[in-house]
Design a protein around this motif. Structure first.
Motif: not given
Length: 367
Positions: A112-115, A293-295, A308-313, A362-363
């Motif tokens: 949920h937190d983008g990790k 949350r994927t950029s 930093e702006a949108k934690p995720g993949f 994917y990072w």
């Protein structure tokens, strides 16, 4: 008290494998494992954890690879079809693969937190361990050959994933297919004549289509509502004197908290439909969250800004050099989660060094 079981099984294989007729060897075990963890975290990283691990030995590299991918797909199916957790399937980089493995494959999920969370792994060992432990067999031509091995594991950390992917401010949300109790019956005004008997009859009839329980304790209904919302029971069934009179019950969904009034003659059908709907909704909600949350990043600065702006993949091209992988981690705190099986070309240059790159990775920051 031990780490993983590769050494144990290799010792065993060296004693029992002699001929091609002895292969394949397919072992599965449930075991507790002890790891030295500097910092522990409930469910996700504990000193001791329960897991399911498999160890196999095969005659050929192809057979071992087939087993490795088959088990990765089994883990992915458990996550997606039972736990409603979408995953990305792919291969670990050389830096992140299991020590001694020829290749490590992984399923990665997003919390949920983008990790990210590594939710299951499957390793193709080739003949590396076999050569170290002298695990050989005589093939059909009478020649000695080394076996090809795999191992794979799935741990109680997946419970942590379920909590973080689906939980909300009210507590747990458990997908119906994974829930020990899918429906909790809460009688209203149960002291009145006939209410408890009616509720128990419902439990018996609905037990044919779902896992049903009943709370006939003397706690107030409001207390029970909160308790089973906190425990994540997928559906709450409320029934009281007026409902019995009107030949209906009230179903309350845990995922949306929506109330549905259902006639008794439609209850079994509607309940099955509702459980399927909740299962699908939870998966789609988690999938939408992951997609949001994927950029994509084309440069290292973009990768850092996205985290930093949108934690995720973060999907970004990589040249394959260890130096770039380590620099990305040093500069951003993100690690390579996997080289996904489903590749796409967002650029032809490495996100770090700008050299030619043909693999997308994917990072993410990870638990």
């Amino acid at each position: 008290v031990r780490p993983t079981s590769e050494v144990l099984f290799c010792e065993h294989y060296s004693n029992i494998i002699h001929s091609y007729r002895d292969l394949p060897k397919l072992y599965n075990q449930w075991a507790n494992v002890v790891r030295w963890e500097k910092t522990t975290r409930p469910f996700l990283r504990t000193l001791e954890f329960l897991w399911q691990e498999g160890h196999t030995a095969h005659a050929t590299d192809e057979d071992a690879m087939e087993e490795t991918i088959k088990m990765l797909n089994v883990y992915a199916a458990v996550c997606e079809e039972i736990l409603a957790i979408p995953v990305v399937k792919g291969q670990k980089t050389e830096k992140e693969k299991f020590a001694g493995a020829k290749a490590t494959f992984t399923i990665e999920s997003l919390m949920h937190d983008g990790k990210a969370l590594q939710s299951g792994t499957s390793h193709h060992f080739g003949t590396g361990f076999a050569e170290a432990f002298n695990i050989q067999y005589t093939d059909k031509e009478g020649k000695l050959q080394y076996v090809h091995q795999t191992s794979w594991g799935f741990t109680t950390r997946i419970i942590g994933a379920l909590i973080m992917v689906h939980g909300d401010d009210r507590g747990l949300v458990i997908p119906p297919k994974a829930a020990p109790t899918q429906v909790m019956i809460v009688p209203i005004a149960q002291h009145k004549e006939g209410v408890l008997d009616f509720a128990y009859d419902l439990k018996t009839s609905l037990g044919k289509v779902a896992r049903v329980d009943i709370d006939a304790s003397d706690k107030k209904p409001g207390w029970k509502f909160n308790e089973y919302e906190m425990k994540g029971i997928p559906v709450r069934l409320e029934v009281g004197p007026k409902d019995i009179e009107n030949k209906q019950v009230v179903l309350v969904r845990r995922d949306t908290l929506e109330k549905v009034f259902v006639p008794l003659d439609q209850l079994e059908t509607k309940l099955v439909e509702l459980l399927d709907e909740i299962q699908t909704n939870l998966y789609n909600k988690a999938l939408n969250h992951r997609e949001e949350r994927t950029s994509v990043a084309l440069t290292l600065s973009e990768l850092k800004e996205s985290l930093e702006a949108k934690p995720g993949f973060i999907k970004a091209m990589w040249c394959g050099e260890l130096a770039c992988e380590e620099k990305i981690k040093e500069d951003t705190g993100a690690t390579s989660r996997c080289i996904p099986f489903e590749q796409e070309q967002v650029s032809d240059k490495c996100v770090c060094c700008g050299k030619d790159a043909d693999k997308i990775v994917y990072w993410a920051k990870a638990y």
